[in-house]
Design a protein around this motif. Structure first.
Motif, PDB file in Angstrom:
ATOM      1  N   TYR A 103       0.726  -1.172  -0.036  1.00 49.12           N
ATOM      2  CA  TYR A 103       0.039  -0.098   0.089  1.00 49.12           C
ATOM      3  C   TYR A 103       0.881   1.176   0.053  1.00 49.12           C
ATOM      4  N   SER A 104       0.546   2.292  -0.950  1.00 50.02           N
ATOM      5  CA  SER A 104       1.287   3.520  -0.887  1.00 50.02           C
ATOM      6  C   SER A 104       2.697   3.087  -1.044  1.00 50.02           C
ATOM      7  N   ASP A 105       3.515   4.001   0.020  1.00 45.68           N
ATOM      8  CA  ASP A 105       4.959   3.711  -0.021  1.00 45.68           C
ATOM      9  C   ASP A 105       5.388   2.386   0.773  1.00 45.68           C
ATOM     10  N   ASP A 106       4.693   1.650   1.342  1.00 47.50           N
ATOM     11  CA  ASP A 106       4.959   0.516   2.318  1.00 47.50           C
ATOM     12  C   ASP A 106       4.540  -0.997   1.206  1.00 47.50           C
ATOM     13  N   THR A 107       5.739  -1.152   0.382  1.00 49.56           N
ATOM     14  CA  THR A 107       5.253  -2.377  -0.528  1.00 49.56           C
ATOM     15  C   THR A 107       6.666  -3.159  -0.046  1.00 49.56           C
ATOM     16  N   GLY A 108       6.649  -4.562  -0.394  1.00 55.28           N
ATOM     17  CA  GLY A 108       7.653  -5.552  -0.230  1.00 55.28           C
ATOM     18  C   GLY A 108       7.458  -6.621  -1.422  1.00 55.28           C
ATOM     19  N   ILE A 109       8.526  -7.401  -1.490  1.00 51.08           N
ATOM     20  CA  ILE A 109       8.560  -8.296  -2.555  1.00 51.08           C
ATOM     21  C   ILE A 109       7.904  -9.468  -2.008  1.00 51.08           C
ATOM     22  N   ILE A 110       6.809 -10.116  -2.634  1.00 52.11           N
ATOM     23  CA  ILE A 110       6.116 -11.106  -2.127  1.00 52.11           C
ATOM     24  C   ILE A 110       6.469 -12.482  -3.161  1.00 52.11           C
ATOM     25  N   PHE A 111       7.203 -12.316  -4.092  1.00 51.03           N
ATOM     26  CA  PHE A 111       7.632 -13.267  -5.128  1.00 51.03           C
ATOM     27  C   PHE A 111       8.957 -13.091  -5.900  1.00 51.03           C
ATOM     28  N   SER A 112       9.465 -14.232  -5.805  1.00 54.48           N
ATOM     29  CA  SER A 112      10.911 -14.089  -6.443  1.00 54.48           C
ATOM     30  C   SER A 112      11.141 -15.446  -7.048  1.00 54.48           C
ATOM     31  N   GLY A 113      11.364 -15.439  -8.246  1.00 50.44           N
ATOM     32  CA  GLY A 113      11.495 -16.782  -9.276  1.00 50.44           C
ATOM     33  C   GLY A 113      11.908 -16.510 -10.577  1.00 50.44           C
ATOM     34  N   ARG A 114      11.594 -17.469 -11.507  1.00 54.68           N
ATOM     35  CA  ARG A 114      12.137 -17.482 -13.042  1.00 54.68           C
ATOM     36  C   ARG A 114      10.649 -17.533 -13.574  1.00 54.68           C
ATOM     37  N   ILE A 115      10.665 -16.889 -14.907  1.00 54.46           N
ATOM     38  CA  ILE A 115       9.518 -17.342 -15.570  1.00 54.46           C
ATOM     39  C   ILE A 115       9.546 -18.431 -16.194  1.00 54.46           C
ATOM     40  N   SER A 116       8.493 -19.202 -16.348  1.00 59.12           N
ATOM     41  CA  SER A 116       8.441 -20.472 -17.141  1.00 59.12           C
ATOM     42  C   SER A 116       7.232 -20.275 -18.257  1.00 59.12           C
ATOM     43  N   GLN A 117       6.585 -19.457 -18.536  1.00 52.19           N
ATOM     44  CA  GLN A 117       5.736 -19.157 -19.461  1.00 52.19           C
ATOM     45  C   GLN A 117       5.257 -17.925 -19.779  1.00 52.19           C
ATOM     46  N   VAL A 118       4.936 -17.607 -20.840  1.00 53.80           N
ATOM     47  CA  VAL A 118       4.300 -15.968 -21.056  1.00 53.80           C
ATOM     48  C   VAL A 118       3.505 -16.107 -22.399  1.00 53.80           C
ATOM     49  N   LYS A 119       2.211 -15.752 -22.288  1.00 55.26           N
ATOM     50  CA  LYS A 119       1.076 -16.275 -23.130  1.00 55.26           C
ATOM     51  C   LYS A 119       0.364 -14.819 -23.168  1.00 55.26           C
ATOM     52  N   THR A 120      -0.148 -14.467 -24.256  1.00 51.07           N
ATOM     53  CA  THR A 120      -0.927 -13.327 -24.578  1.00 51.07           C
ATOM     54  C   THR A 120      -2.258 -13.329 -25.651  1.00 51.07           C
ATOM     55  N   LYS A 121      -3.448 -13.099 -24.926  1.00 55.70           N
ATOM     56  CA  LYS A 121      -4.460 -13.335 -25.829  1.00 55.70           C
ATOM     57  C   LYS A 121      -5.448 -12.124 -25.485  1.00 55.70           C
ATOM     58  N   ARG A 122      -6.460 -12.029 -26.521  1.00 51.54           N
ATOM     59  CA  ARG A 122      -7.247 -10.922 -26.602  1.00 51.54           C
ATOM     60  C   ARG A 122      -8.596 -11.544 -25.810  1.00 51.54           C
ATOM     61  N   GLU A 123      -9.007 -10.414 -25.044  1.00 50.50           N
ATOM     62  CA  GLU A 123     -10.110 -10.727 -24.073  1.00 50.50           C
ATOM     63  C   GLU A 123     -11.016  -9.214 -24.438  1.00 50.50           C
ATOM     64  N   GLY A 124     -11.896  -9.324 -25.125  1.00 51.95           N
ATOM     65  CA  GLY A 124     -12.925  -8.197 -25.358  1.00 51.95           C
ATOM     66  C   GLY A 124     -11.991  -7.248 -25.999  1.00 51.95           C
ATOM     67  N   CYS A 125     -11.958  -5.950 -25.254  1.00 52.95           N
ATOM     68  CA  CYS A 125     -11.051  -4.770 -25.827  1.00 52.95           C
ATOM     69  C   CYS A 125      -9.715  -4.883 -25.410  1.00 52.95           C
ATOM     70  N   ASP A 126      -9.344  -5.773 -24.581  1.00 54.56           N
ATOM     71  CA  ASP A 126      -8.001  -5.823 -23.908  1.00 54.56           C
ATOM     72  C   ASP A 126      -7.171  -7.098 -24.394  1.00 54.56           C
ATOM     73  N   ASP A 127      -5.895  -6.709 -24.384  1.00 54.58           N
ATOM     74  CA  ASP A 127      -4.866  -7.791 -24.328  1.00 54.58           C
ATOM     75  C   ASP A 127      -4.506  -8.269 -23.247  1.00 54.58           C
ATOM     76  N   ARG A 128      -4.606  -9.504 -22.742  1.00 55.81           N
ATOM     77  CA  ARG A 128      -4.045  -9.804 -21.559  1.00 55.81           C
ATOM     78  C   ARG A 128      -2.912 -10.978 -21.500  1.00 55.81           C
ATOM     79  N   THR A 129      -1.760 -10.544 -20.872  1.00 55.51           N
ATOM     80  CA  THR A 129      -0.613 -11.207 -20.931  1.00 55.51           C
ATOM     81  C   THR A 129      -0.484 -11.891 -19.597  1.00 55.51           C
ATOM     82  N   THR A 130      -0.421 -13.193 -19.520  1.00 57.05           N
ATOM     83  CA  THR A 130      -0.376 -14.283 -18.324  1.00 57.05           C
ATOM     84  C   THR A 130       1.083 -14.647 -18.263  1.00 57.05           C
ATOM     85  N   ILE A 131       1.632 -14.346 -17.142  1.00 58.26           N
ATOM     86  CA  ILE A 131       3.069 -14.780 -17.012  1.00 58.26           C
ATOM     87  C   ILE A 131       3.187 -15.846 -15.776  1.00 58.26           C
ATOM     88  N   LYS A 132       3.534 -16.903 -16.041  1.00 57.61           N
ATOM     89  CA  LYS A 132       3.669 -17.950 -15.037  1.00 57.61           C
ATOM     90  C   LYS A 132       5.035 -18.188 -14.629  1.00 57.61           C
TER      91      LYS A 132
END
Length: 309
Positions: A103-132
């Motif tokens: 929240y605001s200026d109080d943030t912290g890392i909740i995940f650290s890892g390596r990308i295994s997959q990146v996929k983008t698809k159209r949903e209505g008027c938006d492009d949704r990129t899913t990163i696993k």
């Protein structure tokens, strides 16, 4: 893992008043507690990978990030809407990725890892990129062969030797007990299975969290201490659970009951496996240790769900 699709009901006045009360009542009581967020919600998420930085101030971001107390890698799912083609091209498989939230200026890392997959698809008027992404390279097929140890070696020595083969930083190594091997020992098979077996021999659990390895007694709390109640973000009532697990006890095994509560709260980036929780609610109170959970951002939901024992 699918991102939660809870729908925020604007007619749920009780839910709204609870969230307003929690956010307005959050004060900086210690270095281990959230600072008071600014605004009604004040959520902020930052995703970084290589030279790419994606900020929720600029684009809509959703995520589902689990954490637990076993050695099997956790898979996070991050969804970003309407990324440019140039940015998508820079999100490379096996590249390091981090997710920061709060929240605001109080943030912290909740995940650290390596990308295994990146996929983008159209949903209505938006492009949704899913990163696993996973918090350790998948070692399901990693195995050890003919690791030989002499008679009289300690089980903790074997466990530490196996953990070193993960090639990750060891943040903590503490066992509750130790046994001396009565015979010469030869180890073969899956690395994860052997780490689990020898952790149980030592009365401990071994898990990966935010890119580091932890070995500790399950009941031992580490890291931050949190007061969890309605004023500090607790949503709804704690849900009691009971589970039977089988643990190794020396050369034999035994069944053990685990009891605790499932809790949901406004997202708290510092809460993760091993955190100490002082729960205060109408039907459940006491001191507990976080066993596992999940940070979630989806629509208006910005929450942390945990199991405590």
């Amino acid at each position: 893992m699918n991102i939660s699709e809870k729908v925020f009901d604007p007619q749920d006045n009780k839910h709204i008043s609870r969230m307003v009360k929690a956010i307005e009542g959050w004060e900086e009581k210690s270095s281990m507690e959230l600072k008071e967020p600014t605004g009604m919600f004040g959520q902020k998420t930052i995703v970084k990978s290589g030279g790419v930085t994606i900020d929720s101030d600029d684009l809509d971001i959703e995520f589902s990030i689990p954490f637990d107390d076993d050695i099997v890698p956790n898979e996070a799912e991050i969804c970003v809407f309407n990324l440019s083609k140039n940015t998508i091209a820079q999100l490379k498989t096996n590249a390091v990725i981090t997710v920061e939230a709060g929240y605001s200026d109080d943030t912290g890392i909740i995940f650290s890892g390596r990308i295994s997959q990146v996929k983008t698809k159209r949903e209505g008027c938006d492009d949704r990129t899913t990163i696993k992404a996973i918090d350790k390279e998948d070692f399901d097929n990693d195995s050890v062969q003919s690791l030989a140890y002499k008679k009289g070696v300690k089980a903790s020595y074997i466990l530490k030797d196996l953990i070193d083969k993960l090639k990750l930083p060891v943040a903590m190594f503490q066992v509750a007990k130790d046994i001396t091997m009565k015979e010469a020992t030869n180890i073969d098979g899956a690395l994860a299975d052997n780490i689990k077996e020898y952790s149980e021999m030592c009365g401990a659990i071994t898990y990966i969290n935010r890119g580091k390895v932890y070995t500790r007694p399950q009941s031992k709390a580490i890291g931050a201490h949190f007061e969890i109640n309605e004023d500090t973000g607790l949503i709804g009532s704690p849900e009691e659970f009971e589970e039977t697990v089988t643990n190794r006890e020396g050369e034999s095994s035994k069944k053990e009951k685990i009891t605790g509560y499932k809790l949901e709260m406004l997202l708290q980036h510092q809460i993760t496996t091993g955190a100490s929780v002082n729960l205060k609610s109408l039907y459940a109170s006491g001191k507990y240790v976080v066993r596992k959970g999940q940070h979630t951002c989806s629509g208006t939901d910005f929450t942390t769900e945990v199991e405590v024992i």
